[in-house]
Scaffold this motif. Sequence first.
Motif, PDB file in Angstrom:
ATOM      1  N   ASP A  98       0.887  -1.518   0.496  1.00 49.45           N
ATOM      2  CA  ASP A  98       0.198  -0.191  -0.262  1.00 49.45           C
ATOM      3  C   ASP A  98       0.909   1.071   0.491  1.00 49.45           C
ATOM      4  N   GLU A  99       1.988   1.616   0.478  1.00 52.39           N
ATOM      5  CA  GLU A  99       2.509   2.211   0.493  1.00 52.39           C
ATOM      6  C   GLU A  99       3.894   2.523  -0.095  1.00 52.39           C
ATOM      7  N   VAL A 100       4.078   1.443  -1.099  1.00 53.28           N
ATOM      8  CA  VAL A 100       4.705   1.384  -2.395  1.00 53.28           C
ATOM      9  C   VAL A 100       3.276   1.713  -3.787  1.00 53.28           C
ATOM     10  N   LYS A 101       2.457   1.600  -3.056  1.00 50.59           N
ATOM     11  CA  LYS A 101       1.174   2.372  -4.822  1.00 50.59           C
ATOM     12  C   LYS A 101       1.305   3.562  -3.647  1.00 50.59           C
ATOM     13  N   ALA A 102       0.641   4.191  -2.778  1.00 48.34           N
ATOM     14  CA  ALA A 102       0.919   5.622  -2.744  1.00 48.34           C
ATOM     15  C   ALA A 102       2.266   6.967  -3.288  1.00 48.34           C
ATOM     16  N   LEU A 103       3.401   5.892  -2.960  1.00 48.40           N
ATOM     17  CA  LEU A 103       4.634   6.563  -3.349  1.00 48.40           C
ATOM     18  C   LEU A 103       4.644   6.733  -4.694  1.00 48.40           C
ATOM     19  N   SER A 104       4.120   5.633  -5.693  1.00 47.65           N
ATOM     20  CA  SER A 104       4.107   5.490  -7.171  1.00 47.65           C
ATOM     21  C   SER A 104       3.473   6.427  -7.480  1.00 47.65           C
ATOM     22  N   THR A 105       1.654   6.978  -6.734  1.00 45.85           N
ATOM     23  CA  THR A 105       0.910   8.329  -7.377  1.00 45.85           C
ATOM     24  C   THR A 105       1.038   9.536  -7.046  1.00 45.85           C
ATOM     25  N   ASN A 106       2.384   9.551  -5.495  1.00 46.22           N
ATOM     26  CA  ASN A 106       2.542  10.326  -5.792  1.00 46.22           C
ATOM     27  C   ASN A 106       3.821  11.301  -6.239  1.00 46.22           C
ATOM     28  N   SER A 107       4.396  10.515  -6.996  1.00 46.35           N
ATOM     29  CA  SER A 107       5.571  10.067  -8.411  1.00 46.35           C
ATOM     30  C   SER A 107       5.574  10.763  -8.940  1.00 46.35           C
ATOM     31  N   ALA A 108       3.813  10.117  -9.739  1.00 45.47           N
ATOM     32  CA  ALA A 108       3.277  11.218 -11.330  1.00 45.47           C
ATOM     33  C   ALA A 108       2.428  11.781 -10.877  1.00 45.47           C
ATOM     34  N   ASN A 109       1.962  12.501 -10.087  1.00 47.46           N
ATOM     35  CA  ASN A 109       1.698  13.153  -9.272  1.00 47.46           C
ATOM     36  C   ASN A 109       2.631  14.715  -9.373  1.00 47.46           C
ATOM     37  N   LEU A 110       3.865  14.399  -8.929  1.00 46.91           N
ATOM     38  CA  LEU A 110       4.558  15.675  -9.090  1.00 46.91           C
ATOM     39  C   LEU A 110       4.926  15.438 -10.309  1.00 46.91           C
ATOM     40  N   GLU A 111       5.885  14.373 -11.070  1.00 46.70           N
ATOM     41  CA  GLU A 111       5.817  14.497 -12.328  1.00 46.70           C
ATOM     42  C   GLU A 111       5.165  15.350 -13.140  1.00 46.70           C
TER      43      GLU A 111
END
Length: 112
Positions: A71-84
């Motif tokens: 779940d944490e990796v999924k959240a980090l992936s979403t945050n990274s995509a939003n930041l990009e």
Amino acid sequence: MSAVVNQDRRERAVVRLHPDVKQRAEYWAQRRGYTSVNEYMAEAVDEKIRRENLDYDLPTLEIARLNQLVDEVKALSTNSANLERVVTQGFDSLIGLTRGDNYLLDAEDGEL
């Protein structure tokens, strides 16, 4: 004189199923090795009642921790995509301003 009591006494219940559901129940009953679909459905009802009563096995600590990490990796992936996305759009805006491609800077010809 001894009386033998059948501990596995069951009562009949009539169930109406959609043909697709019945076919899937037959498939899983055969796949799980049940002797009949009725036996499979009786076990399914027992399992559903146990869930309703909150009587089910909890995952082991390792599985719970692994699920938490996923779940944490999924959240980090979403945050990274939003930041990009924010950074890319921000730089596109800055490049557009430095090029001078702004409709507000067009030459006026005297008409509205």
